[in-house]
Design an enzyme around this catalytic site. Structure first.
Site, PDB file in Angstrom:
ATOM      1  CE  LYS A 233       0.598   1.409  -2.380  1.00 34.09           C
ATOM      2  NZ  LYS A 233       0.887   0.272  -1.481  1.00 34.09           N
ATOM      3  CB  ALA A 338      -7.415   8.074   4.007  1.00 38.53           C
ATOM      4  CG  PHE A 339      -1.358  10.680   3.225  1.00 30.90           C
ATOM      5  CD1 PHE A 339      -0.079  11.084   3.562  1.00 30.90           C
ATOM      6  CD2 PHE A 339      -1.567  10.131   1.971  1.00 30.90           C
ATOM      7  CE1 PHE A 339       0.975  10.940   2.678  1.00 30.90           C
ATOM      8  CE2 PHE A 339      -0.532   9.997   1.077  1.00 30.90           C
ATOM      9  CZ  PHE A 339       0.752  10.401   1.430  1.00 30.90           C
ATOM     10  CG  ASP A 406       6.450  -7.201   0.630  1.00 28.89           C
ATOM     11  OD1 ASP A 406       7.622  -7.555   0.844  1.00 28.89           O
ATOM     12  OD2 ASP A 406       6.155  -6.080   0.188  1.00 28.89           O
ATOM     13  CD  GLU A 411       4.902   2.865   9.358  1.00 28.93           C
ATOM     14  OE1 GLU A 411       4.226   3.836   9.780  1.00 28.93           O
ATOM     15  OE2 GLU A 411       5.494   2.878   8.258  1.00 28.93           O
ATOM     16  CG  ASP A 426       2.900  -0.104   2.293  1.00 28.33           C
ATOM     17  OD1 ASP A 426       2.210   0.702   1.658  1.00 28.33           O
ATOM     18  OD2 ASP A 426       3.967   0.191   2.851  1.00 28.33           O
TER      19      ASP A 426
END
Length: 537
Positions: A233, A338-339, A406, A411, A426
């Site tokens: 980002k 990190a994913f 926001d 999850e 996020d």
């Protein structure tokens, strides 16, 4: 006659200038792109509709100057962390951060991934990437001396994935996380692409939509030489700038430094629910433009009048160069998160937040007008029988500290069931306004009047002078390459908001009693004393 010849000369000069401009700005960039490896975007049915002409990609430029940076570095380096008089070191040495977690991890069912299955999956992914890369080179008659990628079993991103358990995304004091942050900061990139959600929206955006109308939301997926992936980002706002008071939360900028600071705060609170995130200076020419094979991403690069290399969102939100992000001239500051493991390996559940906001210019949700809204939530599965509601209150406390309005969904990994931890993804819309404390974010706590004993103990500890939240955050953020990550007013706002949380809990205890408000830990174990006599002291 002389006048006629002069007119013909002017006409020829004008035509020559137009032809030169066309060659320089249109034909030559097309030739350059043809000489680089590329692929046609696959799996995105909207790609053909989005093939509107864009600015020409910037030509490769000389190596960036070492002093060319678009941020101001201040403060001492990370070597101060853990030194003499370190409040952060003292915090992590406190018994609260050393007590065994409950319930104990007993076997494979408490780990997110089965190691052998995960390694087989990653080997197939690497082999497929090598095949596709070889095919791209053959199509363009290119030769490369680079050897095929090999899966490194000790890669930090693999160890991070294998270390995820029902207690959190990583264990306390995990050396893997430190190595992962270092690798994301230093590893070369081998590919860059849009994220999957942006691919799905390409060419199908409706600029009349209220949500995200201004193109301020831009992120890319970067893959590194060890085959790890991170979400990039870019910097959109200077550190000292506050979100304008007239901005709605759903059109606010996404701040890269908010992602970095949220990871550090999450670790200090001992939640460990934010993926490891680090700041990095990215060379947008060499590390994005020259490694991407996505034609659409290539087409949105351009050189600004100030000779900076820029790129912008290809109309998931708005196709305008004024919403571009630019290097200086090539270096761009950004966050790398990190994913998490692939959904094929570790399915996740995305659930609307019961305290979701309206995301419209007018109108309110029920929780905003009904102070007894939590009584309704408590009657609905899974909030009526599991610790899910307590986890949502943890999330609300975290969001209040960072000022994030926001959080429309949350999850969680399906493997860990209803009591699994919520992943705090996020967080880029946090740390927007240090001068305002948005009390509505705390509604889950103030309406339900429930909090985990462990969470309360950590908050009480961080309110003490020896472990003051702003001090340990300031010290923790010195680790990052982009330090200072937060300005001093944002750090001081954390202390102010922490006191508001504790006062809210105090009011709940006075109204309902300590036993009704403070939820005991799993298995009935008491958390170590944080140094406070009780929540009302």
């Amino acid at each position: 006659m002389p006048a006629l010849r002069r007119d013909r000369l002017l006409t020829l000069l004008l035509l020559g200038a137009l032809l030169s401009a066309d060659l320089y700005f249109h034909l030559w960039p097309q030739v350059r792109r043809q000489l680089r490896p590329r692929e046609h975007p696959r799996g995105c049915p909207c790609a053909r509709r989005a093939a509107s002409p864009g600015p020409a990609p910037a030509a490769a430029s000389p190596a960036p100057r070492a002093a060319a940076r678009n941020f101001s570095r201040a403060g001492p380096g990370p070597e101060r962390r853990g030194g003499r008089g370190s409040k952060l070191q003292a915090l992590y040495a406190h018994p609260l951060y050393r007590v065994p977690e409950e319930p104990p991890l007993l076997g494979p069912e408490d780990s997110l991934l089965a190691s052998q299955e995960a390694l087989r999956y990653y080997r197939r992914k690497v082999a497929r990437w090598n095949r596709r890369h070889k095919m791209y080179q053959e199509q363009l008659n290119l030769t490369s001396l680079d050897s095929p990628l090999q899966l490194q079993l000790d890669a930090s991103w693999i160890q991070f994935h294998l270390g995820i358990s029902r207690h959190g995304l990583y264990p306390r004091s995990s050396p893997v996380v430190r190595q992962l942050l270092q690798d994301m900061r230093r590893s070369p990139t081998i590919s860059a692409d849009y994220s999957q959600d942006e691919k799905a929206l390409l060419g199908a955006c409706d600029c009349t939509q209220i949500v995200k109308p201004s193109g301020v939301h831009l992120k890319l997926v970067l893959r590194f030489s060890d085959f790890g992936k991170a979400m990039f980002k870019p910097m959109r706002q200077q550190r000292h700038e506050e979100t304008p008071a007239d901005f709605f939360y759903f059109i606010d900028f996404q701040r890269h430094n908010a992602e970095i600071a949220a990871f550090h705060l999450d670790r200090i609170l001992d939640f460990r629910r934010v993926p490891p995130t680090v700041g990095r200076l990215v060379n947008v020419t060499k590390e994005i433009l020259e490694v991407t094979k996505n034609e659409i991403l290539q087409s949105v690069f351009f050189v600004s009048p100030a000779s900076n290399v820029c790129f912008f969102a290809k109309c998931p939100y708005m196709c305008k160069t004024e919403y571009a992000v630019c290097g200086n001239p090539h270096l761009l500051e950004g966050s790398l998160s990190a994913f998490l493991p692939s959904l094929n390996l570790a399915p996740r559940l995305s659930v609307p937040n019961p305290w979701i906001r309206s995301y419209s210019l007018a109108g309110k949700e029920e929780w905003e007008v009904n102070p007894l809204y939590c009584d309704t939530v408590k009657q609905i599965y899974p909030y009526n029988s599991s610790r899910r509601l307590l986890n949502i209150i943890d999330m609300a406390i975290f969001d209040f500290l960072i000022g994030n309005m926001d959080r429309h969904h949350y999850e969680m990994f399906t493997k860990f069931g209803d009591d699994g931890f919520l992943i705090h993804l996020d967080n880029a819309r946090g740390f927007g306004r240090h001068s305002q404390d948005e009390l509505s974010i705390l509604s889950p706590l103030s309406q339900c009047c429930r909090i985990k004993k462990k969470t309360l103990s950590h908050l009480q500890l961080l309110a003490q002078g020896d472990y003051r939240l702003s001090d340990v955050m300031r010290e923790s953020l010195l680790e990052d390459e982009l330090s200072p990550v937060l300005t001093e007013p944002h750090l001081l706002a954390l202390d102010r908001r922490l006191q508001i949380i504790l006062q809210t809990v105090k009011g709940c205890v006075e109204a309902h009693g300590e036993q009704s408000v403070i939820a005991s830990d799993p298995a009935g174990e008491s958390a170590p004393d944080s140094g406070r006599a009780n929540p009302t002291s």
